[in-house]
Design a protein around this motif. Structure first.
Motif, PDB file in Angstrom:
ATOM      1  N   ARG A 229       0.851  -1.189   0.000  1.00  0.00           N
ATOM      2  CA  ARG A 229       0.000   0.000   0.000  1.00  0.00           C
ATOM      3  C   ARG A 229       0.883   1.234   0.000  1.00  0.00           C
ATOM      4  O   ARG A 229       1.788   1.356   0.833  1.00  0.00           O
ATOM      5  N   GLU A 260      -7.946   3.081  -1.631  1.00  0.00           N
ATOM      6  CA  GLU A 260      -8.658   3.385  -0.398  1.00  0.00           C
ATOM      7  C   GLU A 260      -8.722   4.898  -0.203  1.00  0.00           C
ATOM      8  O   GLU A 260      -7.695   5.579  -0.279  1.00  0.00           O
ATOM      9  N   ASP A 263     -12.952   5.856   4.384  1.00  0.00           N
ATOM     10  CA  ASP A 263     -13.680   4.617   4.646  1.00  0.00           C
ATOM     11  C   ASP A 263     -14.158   3.944   3.370  1.00  0.00           C
ATOM     12  O   ASP A 263     -14.784   2.875   3.441  1.00  0.00           O
ATOM     13  N   ASP A 264     -13.911   4.568   2.223  1.00  0.00           N
ATOM     14  CA  ASP A 264     -14.355   4.004   0.947  1.00  0.00           C
ATOM     15  C   ASP A 264     -13.216   3.257   0.267  1.00  0.00           C
ATOM     16  O   ASP A 264     -12.033   3.537   0.496  1.00  0.00           O
ATOM     17  N   ARG A 265     -13.602   2.331  -0.600  1.00  0.00           N
ATOM     18  CA  ARG A 265     -12.598   1.578  -1.360  1.00  0.00           C
ATOM     19  C   ARG A 265     -13.066   1.460  -2.796  1.00  0.00           C
ATOM     20  O   ARG A 265     -14.219   1.085  -3.057  1.00  0.00           O
ATOM     21  N   SER A 267     -12.585  -0.681  -5.906  1.00  0.00           N
ATOM     22  CA  SER A 267     -12.029  -1.977  -6.296  1.00  0.00           C
ATOM     23  C   SER A 267     -11.766  -1.991  -7.792  1.00  0.00           C
ATOM     24  O   SER A 267     -12.574  -1.483  -8.581  1.00  0.00           O
ATOM     25  N   LYS A 356      -5.417  -3.757   5.576  1.00  0.00           N
ATOM     26  CA  LYS A 356      -4.290  -2.945   6.017  1.00  0.00           C
ATOM     27  C   LYS A 356      -3.202  -3.826   6.620  1.00  0.00           C
ATOM     28  O   LYS A 356      -3.477  -4.733   7.406  1.00  0.00           O
TER      29      LYS A 356
END
Length: 594
Positions: A229, A260, A263-265, A267, A356
């Motif tokens: 990351r 990321e 709080d959102d991701r 994909s 994470k």
């Protein structure tokens, strides 16, 4: 005072409790030491008997050999002895022959663990150059060291523990008839045939029983599949650019698996996705590309403070069974503060870990990509927290100018032990010579001592006293004889099988120590020479192939080979059976039991 008729069952209950504690994850040294203390408090053994293991000849010899092996390791002598073996080969069977035979021979005189630690990166690179799946070589590497360890007295710590017990028992005022000291090469009568049969099995059935796995290192694509990351630096050149504009599409061996944002991701983001400040971009791919990416202006490692500069040293390590942070997340354990290093990626059984990095809960056998300073390996080489697999930047340990001195010291130790029959004296002289000729520093010598293992051995020797003094060894021995119908060869096999099963729950040396008085009880019940029964527990405790946790080297190759637990059962369980049959047949012939 516990009645004599109840005492054996009390000891058996304590041993059963130790097994339960070990299954629940309690460390072996704590469980064994607590058991020895409990037996002393209960009056089943005296305090002197409980502590006698700390002065046992076998335990002291094991401790001294740690220093000898540290000298061989620090001078790169192990690498020098094996370096010429790994030239590209034409086929897999030839590769296995070239790997297993010399490794087994080296393991007869060296501790298994450093051999495997040194050779994992070497064999991995060799597999890549020879176009052979690495999963077809690393498990055989571990098995070859185990088989080789059964050839000489110093092949494993288990051999030395049994040696010390035999010397102690034969020195009693009224020793058991036939009990005698074990010679340095005496094990070879069984160990050499066992190694030949075992290596033949590995070579002939490797392709049939051992499937190709996709490990952390993928040979076909030269890819090391980790998840890493990275954070987009606020105000940096990447902010506001799409993934395509930033040049992040089509990177060789590297791809984006998600982004990321708080709080959102996002994909599987497409090429039109716009990068924002503090976006955390999740990549998977080759380590060399990850390293290059983090060094690029505009990105920093997401799980490190922005002020941290990339150190330029990436190291692969395998988490050991004694790692103090087992069951805790990387962040809660404080990995960075403890080791002055940052975990960039985690792989388990050949699969990347999602989420994470700081939230990953580490397990034995996990493979970590660590960003550390250049002194990391020197500081933690002898730590029992994890096994150092090697740098991923391709650097190798330079040959030390004292490597040949260390090899001569090892050869002299073997010669002295064979000539005088004094393994403790030979080990003491060799350890002193390693220090005197500066093959190992005093700090390295202290760090090489595996205290948890030494405590486990010493405490298990105290438990062994209780098994003997309460008559539990005789009771179990009589049960073995009855189960085998009074046939000596079948009784040897029963002793072997019981030790093999016990070894799956406790350490190899502890199993041998606790089973030793049972072997003597078995010999007393059936009559005749006690040595075949003693030898059966020695070989059974030294040769466990069926699980990754049954032997330390099996765990070391677990992650780098991408193996599953069932792979050990499929490939190792038949080898366990072959080892039992071979040992029983050869011991029966050697001691005239037919």
């Amino acid at each position: 005072m516990i009645p004599a008729e109840v005492a054996p069952w009390c000891v058996a209950s304590v041993i059963g409790l130790v097994v339960v504690l070990l299954v629940l994850g309690i460390s072996a040294d704590f469980a064994m030491l607590a058991a020895a203390v409990a037996l002393a408090v209960a009056g089943l053994i005296t305090p002197a008997q409980a502590a006698s293991g700390f002065s046992n000849e076998g335990m002291l010899t094991v401790a001294l050999l740690y220093v000898v092996v540290a000298g061989l390791q620090s001078t790169a002598a192990i690498r020098r002895m094996t370096g010429s073996l790994f030239r590209p080969v034409a086929n897999e069977k030839l590769a296995l022959l070239r790997l297993c035979v010399p490794v087994a021979a080296a393991s007869a005189f060296l501790n298994n663990t450093p051999i495997v630690a040194v050779l994992i990166p070497v064999v991995t690179d060799w597999a890549k150059r020879s176009r052979i799946p690495v999963s077809r070589l690393l498990m055989p590497l571990s098995y070859a060291t185990i088989l080789g360890g059964t050839i000489t007295l110093i092949g494993t710590s288990t051999n030395l523990v049994v040696m010390g017990l035999v010397r102690e028992a034969s020195a009693k005022p009224s020793p058991m008839s036939g009990l005698r000291a074990i010679g340095f090469f005496e094990l070879a009568w069984v160990g050499v045939p066992l190694a030949i049969v075992g290596i033949s099995y590995i070579i002939l059935l490797n392709r049939t029983l051992l499937p190709v796995r996709t490990p952390v290192i993928d040979i076909d694509e030269d890819a090391r599949q980790y998840t890493s990351r990275v954070r987009v630096v606020p105000g940096g050149p990447l902010v506001g650019l799409t993934i395509e504009q930033a040049g992040l599409r089509g990177l060789p061996g590297l791809f984006i698996v998600g982004i990321e944002r708080g709080d959102d991701r996002v994909s599987a983001p497409g090429p039109e996705t716009v990068l924002r400040a503090n976006d955390i971009v999740v990549f998977a791919g080759v380590l060399e590309m990850v390293r290059e990416l983090i060094g690029t202006r505009g990105f920093v490692a997401a799980d490190k403070p922005n002020s941290h500069q990339f150190s330029g040293t990436l190291i692969e390590v395998v988490v050991s069974t004694t790692f103090p942070g087992l069951g805790q997340s990387i962040r809660d354990f404080g990995f960075r503060g403890r080791y002055d290093a940052a975990v960039l990626a985690v792989a388990r059984n050949g699969h990347r870990i999602e989420g994470k990095i700081g939230d990953v809960v580490l397990e034995p056998g996990d493979t970590l990509l660590v960003d550390a300073d250049h002194g990391f390996i020197d500081r933690w080489r002898d730590s029992r927290d994890f096994y150092l697999v090697g740098k991923v930047d391709g650097e190798t340990t330079p040959s030390h100018d004292r490597a040949w001195i260390a090899i001569v010291i090892l050869a002299s130790m073997v010669g002295y032990a064979t000539w005088r029959g004094d393994m403790l004296g030979a080990a003491a002289l060799a350890a002193g010579a390693m220090l005197l000729f500066r093959c190992v520093t005093p700090a390295q010598a202290r760090g090489s001592l595996d205290l948890p293992t030494l405590i486990t051995i010493a405490a298990s020797l105290g438990i062994s006293k209780a098994v003997e003094s309460t008559g539990l060894g005789r009771i179990v021995g009589e049960a073995f004889v009855t189960a085998a119908g009074g046939q000596p060869v079948l009784t040897v096999a029963a002793t072997y099988l019981a030790t093999m099963v016990f070894t799956a729950f406790v350490s190899n040396s502890a199993a041998a120590a606790i089973m030793f008085p049972i072997a003597l009880g078995t010999a007393a019940s059936i009559g005749g020479d006690p040595m075949p029964y003693v030898m059966s527990i020695l070989f059974a405790a030294s040769a466990d192939f069926a699980t990754p946790i049954g032997y330390q080297t099996n765990l070391m190759v677990y992650g780098p080979g991408g193996y599953r637990f069932t792979d050990y059962l499929r490939f190792g369980l038949p080898l366990n059976a072959i080892a039992c049959a071979t040992t029983t047949v050869v011991l029966g012939w050697q001691y005239g039991l037919y």
